[in-house]
Design an enzyme around this catalytic site. Structure first.
Site, PDB file in Angstrom:
ATOM      1  CG  HIS A 134     -24.319  -3.721  12.035  1.00  0.00           C
ATOM      2  ND1 HIS A 134     -25.115  -2.923  11.254  1.00  0.00           N
ATOM      3  CD2 HIS A 134     -23.872  -4.709  11.219  1.00  0.00           C
ATOM      4  CE1 HIS A 134     -25.164  -3.408  10.017  1.00  0.00           C
ATOM      5  NE2 HIS A 134     -24.408  -4.499   9.972  1.00  0.00           N
ATOM      6  CG  ASP A 211     -28.137  -5.320  17.032  1.00  0.00           C
ATOM      7  OD1 ASP A 211     -28.643  -6.380  16.631  1.00  0.00           O
ATOM      8  OD2 ASP A 211     -27.350  -4.639  16.345  1.00  0.00           O
ATOM      9  CD  GLN A 214     -24.329 -11.450  13.477  1.00  0.00           C
ATOM     10  OE1 GLN A 214     -24.293 -12.673  13.488  1.00  0.00           O
ATOM     11  NE2 GLN A 214     -24.334 -10.746  12.358  1.00  0.00           N
ATOM     12  CE  LYS A 237     -27.670 -10.147  10.376  1.00  0.00           C
ATOM     13  NZ  LYS A 237     -26.616 -10.183   9.372  1.00  0.00           N
ATOM     14  CB  CYS A 375     -21.887  -2.895   8.650  1.00  0.00           C
ATOM     15  SG  CYS A 375     -22.380  -3.057   6.952  1.00  0.00           S
TER      16      CYS A 375
HETATM   17  N1  7TS Z   1     -26.798  -5.592  13.991  1.00  0.00           N
HETATM   18  C1  7TS Z   1     -25.843  -6.535  13.911  1.00  0.00           C
HETATM   19  C2  7TS Z   1     -25.071  -6.906  15.130  1.00  0.00           C
HETATM   20  C3  7TS Z   1     -25.585  -7.161  12.691  1.00  0.00           C
HETATM   21  O1  7TS Z   1     -24.635  -8.097  12.628  1.00  0.00           O
HETATM   22  C4  7TS Z   1     -26.342  -6.797  11.547  1.00  0.00           C
HETATM   23  C5  7TS Z   1     -26.050  -7.384  10.190  1.00  0.00           C
HETATM   24  C6  7TS Z   1     -27.344  -5.834  11.704  1.00  0.00           C
HETATM   25  C7  7TS Z   1     -27.528  -5.242  12.934  1.00  0.00           C
HETATM   26  C8  7TS Z   1     -28.232  -5.436  10.575  1.00  0.00           C
HETATM   27  O2  7TS Z   1     -29.055  -6.490  10.195  1.00  0.00           O
HETATM   28  P1  7TS Z   1     -29.998  -6.386   8.927  1.00  0.00           P
HETATM   29  O3  7TS Z   1     -30.551  -7.759   8.757  1.00  0.00           O
HETATM   30  O4  7TS Z   1     -31.036  -5.378   9.226  1.00  0.00           O
HETATM   31  O5  7TS Z   1     -29.117  -5.963   7.776  1.00  0.00           O
HETATM   32  N2  7TS Z   1     -24.764  -7.892  10.045  1.00  0.00           N
HETATM   33  C9  7TS Z   1     -24.186  -8.294   8.878  1.00  0.00           C
HETATM   34  C10 7TS Z   1     -22.907  -8.841   8.841  1.00  0.00           C
HETATM   35  O6  7TS Z   1     -22.177  -9.046   9.818  1.00  0.00           O
HETATM   36  N3  7TS Z   1     -22.598  -9.105   7.548  1.00  0.00           N
HETATM   37  O7  7TS Z   1     -23.631  -8.754   6.769  1.00  0.00           O
HETATM   38  C11 7TS Z   1     -24.632  -8.238   7.584  1.00  0.00           C
END
Ligand code: 7TS
Length: 417
Positions: A134, A211, A214, A237, A375
């Site tokens: 990401h 990370d 997910q 999430k 992203c």
């Molecule tokens: N890493 C991964 C693998 C992610 O899927 C996401 C967010 C992030 C980092 C960042 O997370 P945040 O909560 O700090 O924003 N992924 C997604 C997505 O797949 N659609 O919207 C956000």
């Protein structure tokens, strides 16, 4: 398909209809149709236990923490610190002070890149990430590379969307100073062999950040068993509020790392001549935090624990298998990301139809999916596509909802072909 899922080993009965009643949003209509929420990888819905906790916090407990001697402040502090314990147990961290509250995965990774990276990387060092990261596990490392002269190296992936592990082995060398790797890809669903990666990196004394944005909501994670040095995830999430996330870090690293931000709460004493930083975890928690968010996250994790993460994993795997089989029966539809080991994410493209059109048509049917690059622009470039449509499942989704998706996708296919 039957939605009542019985896990024999856990002896837990998973009744999805009962669970759905805990999520008020799931019973609403969208464009006059029953909502089918398949955008769980972007954010998950919240059970009423979390919603009510937040409402109760602001109605009955609201106060600043760690500073007051009055009743409310002490009660709020207790709840805030109790959530830390829940999170420690959930990921099996050895020490409570290894759990740092942040705004989310993005801030957790930025904290490590900025604090650990800036004090440890130098010209010629190499930082290893994968081709399926990401943007939040790419850009913070690029920034720190620019500042320190270190170089970013990328582990390539194959056409199924799996890391080419022999390439990883080759890329690891004495110049490698850090590995930062996604556990589950948000745009492909791939589950990466992080245990292997961590073991291999540790043989050369290289720290590894995982990370888990997910994976935390789908798979059992035990940081001591994995032996990862850092782990990052977001509350929203895993059925908790937005604006709160976790950085787990091994104590030995966190002690050595300089603060990431300065301000209130992260200090022991301040004078114009000299400031003494607070102990862990507060050294990394400057300013008034997201107190309601922390308490809400604790309740969200308790909710997941009550169902059981292993039960969730099994049920979601059935949803994934069912969805994958229905969608792979459509010749005009191509699934992007066919790793042997996948979490409940299906990315796909449809002949002659732009993903945004697919998303808009499904939306009129009440189905929420994600379209775009998610992203992960380098992933799109790797597969030579501008975007995908992505359906991502959670334990509150049903086989019937996947039938609704498949039926609507057939309509889309007929429309464009
Ligand atoms: N890493 C991964 C693998 C992610 O899927 C996401 C967010 C992030 C980092 C960042 O997370 P945040 O909560 O700090 O924003 N992924 C997604 C997505 O797949 N659609 O919207 C956000």
């Amino acid at each position: 398909m039957e939605n009542l899922f019985i896990d024999i080993t856990e002896k837990k009965i998973f009744d999805v209809e009962k669970i759905r009643k805990d999520f008020p949003i799931l019973s609403r209509l969208v464009h006059g149709k029953k909502l089918v929420y398949f955008d769980n990888a972007a954010t998950t819905q919240k059970p009423k236990q979390v919603i009510e906790t937040i409402q109760n916090y602001y109605s009955n407990l609201n106060s600043n923490i760690h500073r007051g001697v009055h009743y409310l402040s002490e009660a709020a502090t207790k709840e805030y610190e109790c959530a830390r314990k829940i999170i420690q147990n959930f990921i099996n961290a050895k020490h409570l002070e290894e759990i740092i509250y942040t705004r989310g995965t993005t801030e957790s990774i930025n904290l490590v890149a900025s604090s650990y990276g800036y004090s440890n990387f130098k010209e010629g060092d190499e930082i290893l990430i994968s081709a399926m990261e990401h943007h939040s596990n790419i850009v913070p490392w690029q920034i720190i590379c620019q500042r320190t002269g270190a170089k970013l190296k990328v582990i390539p992936m194959n056409d199924n969307g799996e890391i080419i592990i022999e390439e990883f082995d080759k890329l690891l060398n004495e110049k490698t100073k850090f590995v930062s790797i996604v556990h589950v890809s948000n745009s492909l669903g791939t589950i990466n062999p992080i245990k292997y990666i961590i073991d291999k990196a540790h043989r050369l004394d290289i720290p590894v950040l995982v990370d888990a944005a997910q994976s935390i909501q789908h798979l059992k994670i035990d940081v001591q068993d994995l032996d990862c040095d850092f782990l990052a995830f977001s509350g929203h999430k895993i059925y908790g509020p937005t604006g709160i996330g976790i950085l787990y870090g091994k104590k030995k690293h966190l002690i050595e790392m300089p603060p990431y931000q300065g301000g209130g709460d992260m200090i022991m004493s301040v004078s114009f001549e000299k400031t003494i930083y607070n102990e862990l975890p507060y050294k990394f928690e400057a300013g008034t935090p997201n107190i309601a968010g922390v308490i809400g996250l604790g309740v969200a994790i308790r909710y997941v624990n009550n169902i059981g993460i292993e039960v969730i994993e099994k049920y979601e795997k059935e949803l994934l298998d069912y969805g994958s089989s229905l969608l792979s029966d459509m010749p005009e539809l191509k699934i992007i990301g066919n790793a042997a080991n996948k979490a409940s994410v299906i990315s796909f493209i449809i002949d002659n139809a732009h993903p945004h059109d697919v998303g808009t048509i499904l939306d009129r049917e009440g189905i929420a999916i994600r379209t775009g690059h998610h992203c992960t622009e380098p992933v799109m470039r790797r597969f030579n596509i501008p975007a995908t449509s992505r359906a991502s499942f959670s334990f509150y989704n049903t086989f019937e909802e996947i039938d609704v998706l498949a039926k609507s996708l057939k309509k889309v296919i007929n429309l464009f072909n």
